[in-house]
Structure formats: structure tokens, C-alpha cells
Scaffold this motif. Structure first.
Motif, mmCIF file in Angstrom:
data_model
loop_
_atom_site.group_PDB
_atom_site.id
_atom_site.type_symbol
_atom_site.label_atom_id
_atom_site.label_comp_id
_atom_site.label_asym_id
_atom_site.label_seq_id
_atom_site.Cartn_x
_atom_site.Cartn_y
_atom_site.Cartn_z
ATOM 1 N N SER A 100 12.907 -0.708 -9.347
ATOM 2 C CA SER A 100 11.601 -1.543 -9.928
ATOM 3 C C SER A 100 11.027 -3.075 -9.941
ATOM 4 O O SER A 100 10.543 -3.073 -8.407
ATOM 5 C CB SER A 100 11.692 -0.730 -11.195
ATOM 6 N N ALA A 101 11.840 -3.655 -10.132
ATOM 7 C CA ALA A 101 11.161 -5.022 -10.103
ATOM 8 C C ALA A 101 11.400 -5.363 -8.807
ATOM 9 O O ALA A 101 10.994 -6.226 -8.163
ATOM 10 C CB ALA A 101 12.459 -5.323 -10.886
ATOM 11 N N GLY A 160 0.876 -0.968 -0.137
ATOM 12 C CA GLY A 160 0.010 -0.114 -0.645
ATOM 13 C C GLY A 160 0.935 1.492 -0.057
ATOM 14 O O GLY A 160 0.048 2.450 0.597
ATOM 15 N N GLN A 161 2.673 1.144 -0.398
ATOM 16 C CA GLN A 161 2.782 2.556 -0.182
ATOM 17 C C GLN A 161 3.522 2.001 -1.903
ATOM 18 O O GLN A 161 3.923 1.415 -2.746
ATOM 19 C CB GLN A 161 4.494 2.668 0.512
ATOM 20 N N SER A 162 3.383 3.941 -2.283
ATOM 21 C CA SER A 162 4.108 3.112 -3.644
ATOM 22 C C SER A 162 5.672 4.341 -3.962
ATOM 23 O O SER A 162 5.818 4.945 -3.543
ATOM 24 C CB SER A 162 2.576 4.452 -4.437
ATOM 25 N N VAL A 163 6.196 3.505 -5.066
ATOM 26 C CA VAL A 163 7.440 4.237 -5.058
ATOM 27 C C VAL A 163 7.837 5.300 -6.349
ATOM 28 O O VAL A 163 7.449 4.444 -7.389
ATOM 29 C CB VAL A 163 8.788 3.931 -4.759
ATOM 30 N N ALA A 164 8.371 6.201 -6.156
ATOM 31 C CA ALA A 164 8.129 6.502 -7.458
ATOM 32 C C ALA A 164 10.018 6.815 -8.140
ATOM 33 O O ALA A 164 10.657 6.905 -7.261
ATOM 34 C CB ALA A 164 8.510 8.147 -7.363
ATOM 35 N N VAL A 165 9.703 6.100 -9.963
ATOM 36 C CA VAL A 165 11.317 5.408 -9.370
ATOM 37 C C VAL A 165 11.976 6.825 -11.159
ATOM 38 O O VAL A 165 11.177 6.942 -11.594
ATOM 39 C CB VAL A 165 11.859 3.890 -10.600
ATOM 40 N N VAL A 166 12.669 6.990 -11.097
ATOM 41 C CA VAL A 166 13.028 8.499 -12.136
ATOM 42 C C VAL A 166 14.688 7.942 -12.672
ATOM 43 O O VAL A 166 15.634 7.309 -12.504
ATOM 44 C CB VAL A 166 14.130 10.013 -11.575
ATOM 45 N N ASP A 194 4.372 0.056 -4.849
ATOM 46 C CA ASP A 194 3.293 -0.466 -6.140
ATOM 47 C C ASP A 194 4.146 1.020 -7.452
ATOM 48 O O ASP A 194 5.012 2.142 -6.828
ATOM 49 C CB ASP A 194 2.406 0.797 -5.835
ATOM 50 N N VAL A 195 4.974 0.198 -7.869
ATOM 51 C CA VAL A 195 5.688 1.469 -8.560
ATOM 52 C C VAL A 195 6.098 2.160 -9.935
ATOM 53 O O VAL A 195 5.329 1.207 -10.503
ATOM 54 C CB VAL A 195 7.001 1.095 -8.930
ATOM 55 N N THR A 196 6.270 3.590 -9.749
ATOM 56 C CA THR A 196 5.769 3.656 -11.380
ATOM 57 C C THR A 196 7.271 4.864 -11.489
ATOM 58 O O THR A 196 7.710 4.757 -10.971
ATOM 59 C CB THR A 196 5.480 5.280 -11.384
ATOM 60 N N VAL A 227 9.996 -6.951 -16.431
ATOM 61 C CA VAL A 227 10.013 -5.712 -14.993
ATOM 62 C C VAL A 227 8.092 -5.674 -15.041
ATOM 63 O O VAL A 227 7.819 -5.159 -14.194
ATOM 64 C CB VAL A 227 10.925 -4.386 -15.296
ATOM 65 N N LYS A 228 7.199 -4.552 -16.327
ATOM 66 C CA LYS A 228 6.308 -4.874 -16.078
ATOM 67 C C LYS A 228 5.253 -5.535 -15.996
ATOM 68 O O LYS A 228 4.446 -5.449 -15.306
ATOM 69 C CB LYS A 228 5.701 -4.002 -17.709
ATOM 70 N N ALA A 229 5.467 -6.752 -15.655
ATOM 71 C CA ALA A 229 4.828 -7.770 -15.566
ATOM 72 C C ALA A 229 4.937 -7.910 -14.052
ATOM 73 O O ALA A 229 4.360 -8.678 -13.770
ATOM 74 C CB ALA A 229 5.584 -9.222 -16.404
ATOM 75 N N LEU A 230 5.723 -7.484 -13.650
ATOM 76 C CA LEU A 230 5.664 -7.415 -12.182
ATOM 77 C C LEU A 230 4.861 -6.460 -11.404
ATOM 78 O O LEU A 230 4.385 -5.675 -10.389
ATOM 79 C CB LEU A 230 7.152 -7.158 -11.629
ATOM 80 N N GLY A 231 4.158 -5.913 -12.763
ATOM 81 C CA GLY A 231 3.001 -4.624 -11.952
ATOM 82 C C GLY A 231 3.557 -3.138 -12.350
ATOM 83 O O GLY A 231 2.857 -2.248 -11.971
ATOM 84 N N VAL A 232 4.925 -3.151 -12.471
ATOM 85 C CA VAL A 232 5.661 -1.652 -12.340
ATOM 86 C C VAL A 232 4.835 -0.135 -13.639
ATOM 87 O O VAL A 232 4.553 -1.187 -15.091
ATOM 88 C CB VAL A 232 7.477 -1.759 -13.142
ATOM 89 N N LYS A 233 4.695 0.563 -13.784
ATOM 90 C CA LYS A 233 4.292 1.535 -14.217
ATOM 91 C C LYS A 233 5.408 2.455 -15.366
ATOM 92 O O LYS A 233 6.754 2.427 -14.013
ATOM 93 C CB LYS A 233 3.125 1.892 -13.941
ATOM 94 N N ILE A 234 4.981 2.571 -15.981
ATOM 95 C CA ILE A 234 6.357 3.419 -16.495
ATOM 96 C C ILE A 234 5.787 4.545 -17.827
ATOM 97 O O ILE A 234 4.619 4.579 -18.216
ATOM 98 C CB ILE A 234 7.584 3.045 -17.779
#
Lengths: 283, 491
Positions: free
Chosen positions: B176-177, B160-166, B185-187, B220-227
Motif C-alpha cells: 500500500s505504501a 487515477g487508478q485504484s488498488v484494493a489490498v486485502v 489510490d489504495v484501500t 502509511v495512512k499519511a500517504l493517503g492509504v485508506k483502511i
């Protein structure tokens, strides 16, 4: 995808696009630009953000059809979409109440000077604007420039509208009046910006120009937009695009901007032959 | 018997040879495009191992009790186990084993400098050529890509926490992976129009095909990571907005070192002088080799000189060669021994007919009247005393200047960190070189902001970025755990 909400022709070969880009519209300040890649096989090209509407989530771009990419953009219209729009890029124009300023736009450079003039006017400056074009039907943003200027001078090369001559001649007239000028802002073709810089150097009037060098990523990565300003090397995309006109090595920049002339005409030829084929197929 | 021991016993049983005999097997070389063919195209140079070559190469592994290869790997891939699985033809098991430690095996199997990492300590290498660990890693990754079989690893319960990756380069993808697997939750925010960072714009297709990078990104996206592409953090959105308006609770900065360095010599701004970044981005990302089908042009002259001695210089010079100039020259101010580029790439460049000029230092670029490049003036160098890094310092030879006729110059002497985030993020401490300062956990001076890879190191390798990403993922996890705890005590 960045949907084009409307497209209108401002002058022969010069079109205005209103494009959906909410994040950019929210952030944009005068002097900012975006990088646009119109199609998947297209180039990334820098374009000044003329204006924006944070409420509508749109930005306005003005594009002159010169090379292949810009001509292809001209063939796109309402409902079409640019593949990529990224920004807002560049350092915004430093805006404060300086007093009396002169804003000069040459050709499609008027689209670049307009947001700067508006920003300066909003900050309380007295704005004298000069916009130049080849002939009367090439004058763009006259109404908009008029609305943000205390005085608007128009020049055309052939005299078909306003004063006959170049923007530098109109500037000379303004400078000869003897009123103190607290800043000069000029955007347009490189030779024009160089001429303005030469003209104001003797009086030492602070003169800023917005440069349009070859650029690709717009984030300081490729180094193509490098320009010598005084003793230092600057990247127009992250350090600029505006610089002190008196310190810029214009000759170097003019040479660098010619680098791809041959390739550009090749691309244009291939576009034309491609389209003539399409025309034949259509028959 | 433990599972591990069981596997080892099984392996010993099927081994047809004694270790001494296995030591005698020569290292297998993967098939490669011949130099005269590959300079005509941008297709991958190495074809990698097929099933037979992979099995024979895996047979060379001594299954050491104390696998030093693992310690030679910055992310400690369980090399011994995965190679045992290759020998037993359990390719899916092997790739899963690698992915436990490194989520980018198809990429690292291609671009890691194995000869100075895992392979440099391989015991087989004491008497014979070391095991081709990188090529085996690549083999299992490619096998999975070709034959399917990938199922995303299990994820922990959502936190329930989200992380932004630049940045979506190797560091950003790794962090992210890892975080997605931990239940965050990673974007990812990427400034360019395609994800992949340096893997896309920097490394040429012939060394790392873009479809391979895309395939790993899909994993990586298959893990739910959004880009989110086309978002420049620092411009489109600031770090403060990521926290305050978008609700991210931690940020990882993996923005790399993309800002090109120049030599500061006269003539460097003539119109035919490129940074390696510009050349490589035009070709790799914008596909200038397909001009005019793709609109981005590239202009190379008849004689192209590349300045530098690292991997980027090798990539630039070999990329230039594929545009068929009469001469493709590399200028390096030290000798071949000090050159930081990977041995394999130097070897490939030599095979492709690149002219290497060592102990040669450019001092001035001469132009024609129209501002184009005419020649490069160089001075001869000799090696003096070692510098801080132990490399012998090049010293100019007096009165040794000479001219070399060239019409394109490409500067590949290194990159500095991209400055946008540092300029637009208050309270983020940077070094005098513009790198972001991090502690041993990858934490920056800003609470909740972590960084790694070239943006904090100034210029390293893909695998180092992966290692930093892994480290940061653990730090971010414990940071976010403390945030959760704080929240629950308050509530």
C-alpha cells in the motif's frame, strides 16, 4: 460504528436488535452469522443473522442476556452503536426443494432456525416447525415461524403454552405419523441438538444442526471452534456452522463449550458489582 | 564528487579511529528489562539504544566498499548509508534512507531475524560480534517517533487508478505504501477490527508494542492509504465485486497464514488445548491480560506445555509465563540447534525460566473425567538423517514413552493459509497446501490479482512479506501502466 436502529424485548432476557450494516445486509443468506464486539473492551461474539433488509441496510439479531457481554448488549438501545459487526460469516444453509422438512428451535435457538425455515419454505419445501421454550412467555418468533411453516408445534417445559414437554417429544409425534421426512434441521442448546441427533440416527433421516461453539475471529484463525465431524477436524466458523448431526462428537463439544465457565461467572460478578456501585453513585 | 562519495569522505574525516581499532570495539547491548521483572508485565523487553549507545555502535561499522549487509537484507536497505548517518547524528536522514527501501522500520527493527540476514554477513562479525544493525534501525525509527520530524515522502502524480489490498499485515501495509507513493489510490480491507494483521494479533506486546504498530500504520495512512476494518474479502465483498462494482483495477492478497495446524493426536480437543493463534489473539488483540477490564478471558492452568520450536512457540510460551503458572514448558521434537525460532527469543525465553525439553514428541493428551487436561504423553526422539530441508529428521526412540503432568497444552506447530478467498474466488489457482500460486512477479492466475507473504509462501517472516509487497508493487505498477496504455489506444 454499527448503529442500533431499534431494540425490542421479545421475552424476558431476550431482545431483538435491528442494526445498520449495509454491506452485510446485502450479502447475507440463511444460516449466516456475524461477529459482534459491542464495545471497545468487549469480546467478539458470534450471533446468527435472523433476517436482513438490503434496502434499509439493516440486519436483525436476537440476543439472550446470559453472560457479561450479552447483558451489556441488552443495556444498549436505539441510537447506541455496536463497536464492530463483521460478516456475513459461515457457509449458508444449503437450500433446495427437498420435499417435507422439520425445523426445530429450542429456546433462543428459534432465532437461528427461523432464517433456515424461511429459506427452506421459500425454496418450496413443506415446513413443519417445532419451537420449544421453558414457559409460555419465553416463546419467541411464534408469528414469524407460523408464517413460514405449514404446521407449527409449540412445546413448553411446564405446559403453559402448547404441548408440555421437550421438542424431542413433539418430533417423535411427527415422525410417528409415518409421512416421509426429507430433512431435519435443529438449533438450540447442545444437549437438545444431541438428543435430536440420537432420535433420528436410527431412521437415518438427514439431520443438520447449527453449532454454537466458542469462537473469536470467525475467519478460521483461532481454532477455538474446532469440532470433530466423522473422522475429520472442522472449524465451525469456516466449514460450518451447520453439520451432519449424526457425525458430530457432541460430548467433546459440550466439554469444550464449558471451558470458560469460571471466567464468565467472574466477569458477570464484576459487572454486577460495578453496576451496584453505579447505582449507589446515582443515589 | 558525487553526493554519496562526499558523504563518505566526510564520514572518514570525523572517524576518530582506524578500522582495525573499530573492529576491536565490542558489540553494544541495549538495556533490557530484567527477566524477573519482565515476566511480571507485558511491557517491551528491550529498551533499545539511547543516543550514546547508538553512536558508539555505529562507530563499529567498517563502511565496507562492497556492503554485503545490503545483500543480506531481503529488501536491500542501504544499511551502510543509514549507519553513517547515525554516526553523524543525522537521525532523520537515517530513517528517511531506510524508508526508501522499507516503510516499516520500527517494526522490522524489532522483529526481523537480523542474525540470519544482514548481521549474518556483516564483515565485523568475521572477527568480532557483527554490527547491531537491527537495533540501530529500531533506534532511528524510535527517535523519529519520539521527536517528530516525519513528513510523508513525496508522491508521484495521481494516476487515477485504484488498488484494493486485502489484509493489513506487513505485506499489505508495504504494498500500500509503495503504490500510494507511485500515485495510486489504495484501500486496505482488514477482516479484524484493528489494522496490523499478525503484527497485532500474533506478536506479543513485549516484543512489538501495539502503539509502535499503530504509529507505522499512521505513516502509511499519511500517504493517503485508506483502511476499512471489519471487511472480510470473500464474505463481505468478493474479489469479483472489488473489480466489477467498486472499480478497483488491481487487487493484492496479503491475507497471511492464520489457520492453525494441529498434531492430530488423541486428546487434542480436550477443553484446555489451545492453538497458539487462539492464545495469542486472546492476549494480544483482545487484551485478555487485562481481564476483567477487557471482557475476553483466558484460562491457563498451573502447568502449561507449549509444543513447537518456532517464533510463534516462543511467543506463546513467554506469553503463558506472564500469567504465572507454576511451570511453563516447551516441548520440541528436534534439538536446540534445529529450532527455527530467532536466537534472541530463545535466549530471552531461557532467561525467563521456561523449561525446554528437546527431542520430545507429544503422542497423546490425557484428560480427566470432566474433559480437562491431566497429562501429556511424550516419546523421546533422536536425530536421524537430514530431510529435504537439510534438517536432521527426528526418529522415535523405541519404548521411550513417558508422562508429563500438565493441565494446559498449547499447540504451536505452524499455520496454514486462510481458505476463505481461495474458496470464494473462481479461477484462483492454489497449491495442494492451500497457498495461492504466484509467478516470479507475484501475479496469480487471475488477471489483475497479485499475492505475497504467507498466503503464497505458507509461513515465512515479516521481512519476507515486506519483500513480496515491494516486488508486487512494481508488478502492479507495470500491470496498471499496461491497462492505461490499452485504454489510451482504444480511446
Amino acid at each position: 460504528m454499527y448503529v442500533i436502529q431499534s431494540r425490542s424485548l421479545l421475552a424476558p432476557g431476550i431482545a431483538e436488535f435491528v442494526v445498520e450494516a449495509p454491506l452485510i445486509a446485502k450479502k447475507r443468506k440463511p444460516g449466516n452469522f456475524v461477529i459482534v464486539r459491542p464495545t471497545k473492551t468487549g469480546e467478539r461474539i458470534p450471533l446468527t443473522i435472523v433476517t436482513s433488509d438490503a434496502g434499509q441496510g439493516t440486519i436483525t439479531l436476537i440476543v439472550q442476556a446470559i453472560g457479561k457481554t450479552t447483558r451489556m448488549m441488552h443495556q444498549m438501545g436505539e441510537g447506541d452503536a455496536f463497536e464492530d459487526v463483521v460478516g456475513p460469516l459461515g457457509e449458508p444453509t444449503p437450500v433446495a426443494n427437498y420435499g417435507r422438512v422439520v425445523c426445530i428451535g429450542g429456546g433462543v435457538g428459534t432465532a437461528v432456525i427461523y432464517p433456515m425455515a424461511k429459506g427452506l419454505k421459500d425454496a418450496g419445501n413443506e415446513v413443519i416447525s417445532i419451537i420449544g421454550a421453558q414457559k409460555s412467555d419465553m416463546v419467541i418468533l411464534e408469528k414469524e415461524m407460523g408464517a413460514v411453516s405449514d404446521e407449527l408445534l409449540i412445546t413448553t417445559d411446564d405446559g403453559s403454552r402448547g404441548m408440555k414437554g421437550f421438542v424431542t417429544q413433539a418430533l417423535a409425534g411427527v415422525m410417528e405419523r409415518g409421512d416421509q421426512i426429507h430433512g431435519i434441521y435443529a438449533t438450540g442448546p447442545l444437549p437438545m441438538m444431541k438428543a435430536v441427533a440420537d432420535q433420528t440416527r436410527a431412521s437415518g433421516t438427514r439431520t443438520l444442526v447449527s453449532l454454537n461453539p466458542i469462537m473469536m475471529d470467525g475467519t478460521g484463525m483461532c481454532g477455538a471452534c474446532r469440532v470433530t465431524v466423522g473422522d475429520s477436524l472442522k472449524f465451525a466458523c469456516v466449514d460450518g456452522p451447520e453439520f451432519d448431526a449424526h457425525a458430530i462428537n457432541f460430548d467433546e463439544l459440550i466439554t469444550r463449550n464449558r471451558a470458560y465457565m469460571k471466567q464468565e461467572s467472574e466477569a458477570l460478578k464484576s459487572l454486577e458489582s460495578d453496576q451496584s456501585c453505579k447505582a449507589v453513585r446515582a443515589l | 564528487m558525487s553526493k554519496k562519495k562526499e558523504a563518505r569522505e566526510k564520514f572518514k574525516k570525523i572517524m576518530p579511529m582506524k578500522p582495525r581499532e573499530r573492529m576491536q570495539i565490542p558489540r553494544h547491548l541495549p538495556l533490557e528489562q530484567k527477566p524477573e521483572c519482565r515476566i511480571e508485565n507485558f511491557a517491551e523487553v528491550s529498551n533499545g539504544f539511547n543516543v550514546e549507545l547508538a553512536a558508539e555502535e555505529a562507530l563499529r561499522c567498517l563502511e565496507c566498499n562492497d556492503p554485503v549487509c545490503m545483500q543480506g537484507c531481503p529488501v536491500n536497505v542501504d544499511i551502510r548509508s543509514f549507519i553513517g548517518m547515525v554516526y553523524q547524528k543525522d537521525y532523520q536522514g537515517a530513517i528517511n534512507k531506510i524508508r526508501e527501501s522499507n516503510y516499516l522500520p520500527a517494526i522490522c527493527g524489532r522483529v526481523c531475524p537480523q542474525e540470519s540476514l544482514c548481521e549474518s554477513v556483516c564483515l565485523v562479525g568475521k572477527k568480532n560480534e557483527p554490527l547491531a544493525i537491527g537495533k540501530l534501525e529500531r533506534f532511528v525509527a524510535d527517535y523519529e517517533l519520539k521527536n517528530g520530524g516525519f513528513t510523508p515522502p513525496q508522491k508521484a502524480e495521481a494516476k487515477g487508478q485504484s488498488v484494493a489490498v486485502v489484509g493489513s499485515g506487513p505485506g499489505g501495509l508495504t504494498v500500500s505504501a509503495e503504490l500510494a507513493r507511485m500515485g495510486y489510490d489504495v484501500t486496505i480491507f482488514e477482516a479484524l477490527h484493528e489494522a496490523g494483521g499478525v503484527l497485532k494479533f500474533g506478536i506479543p506486546e513485549f516484543r512489538l508494542p501495539k502503539h509502535i504498530v499503530d504509529a507505522e500504520i499512521d505513516r502509511v495512512k499519511a500517504l493517503g492509504v485508506k483502511i476499512e476494518t471489519n471487511v472480510i474479502i470473500g464474505r463481505t465483498l468478493t474479489i469479483d465485486e472489488l473489480f466489477d462494482e467498486m472499480g478497483f483495477e488491481a487487487v493484492y492478497l496479503g491475507t497471511g497464514a492464520g489457520s492453525p495446524r494441529f498434531l492430530n493426536i488423541p486428546g487434542e480437543n480436550l477443553s484446555d488445548v489451545y492453538s497458539a493463534s487462539e492464545l495469542l489473539t486472546r492476549v494480544n488483540l483482545m487484551k485478555a491480560y487485562k481481564f476483567p477490564e477487557y471482557d475476553t478471558p483466558l484460562k491457563l492452568g498451573r502447568r502449561v506445555a507449549v509444543i513447537g520450536g518456532g517464533d510463534v512457540a516462543m511467543d506463546a510460551v513467554r506469553t503463558s509465563k506472564r500469567f504465572h503458572p507454576e511451570k511453563t514448558i516447551l516441548l520440541y521434537r528436534r534439538s536446540r540447534e534445529e529450532m527455527p525460532a530467532r536466537a534472541e527469543e530463545v535466549h530471552h525465553a531461557e532467561e525467563e525460566g521456561i523449561e525446554f525439553h528437546y527431542l520430545t514428541n507429544p503422542v497423546r493428551i490425557h484428560g480427566n473425567e470432566d474433559g480437562s487436561v491431566r497429562a501429556i504423553e511424550c516419546q523421546k526422539m533422536e536425530l536421524g538423517e537430514p530431510d529435504e530441508q537439510g534438517r536432521r529428521r527426528p526418529v522415535p526412540v523405541k519404548d521411550s514413552n513417558f508422562m508429563m503432568e500438565v493441565d494446559t497444552v498449547i499447540v504451536a506447530i505452524g499455520q496454514s493459509p486462510n481458505p476463505i478467498i481461495q474458496q470464494t474466488t473462481p479461477g484462483l489457482e492454489t497449491s495442494k497446501w492451500g497457498t495461492i500460486i504466484v509467478d516470479e512477479h507475484g501475479a496469480t492466475s487471475r488477471k489483475g490479482v497479485f499475492a505475497g507473504g504467507d498466503i503464497s509462501r505458507g509461513g515465512a517472516t515479516v521481512i519476507q512479506a515486506v519483500a513480496d509487497g515491494k516486488l508486487a508493487s512494481r508488478s502492479i505498477d507495470s500491470y496498471l501502466a499496461s491497462v492505461r496504455e490499452e485504454r489510451s489506444t482504444k480511446a
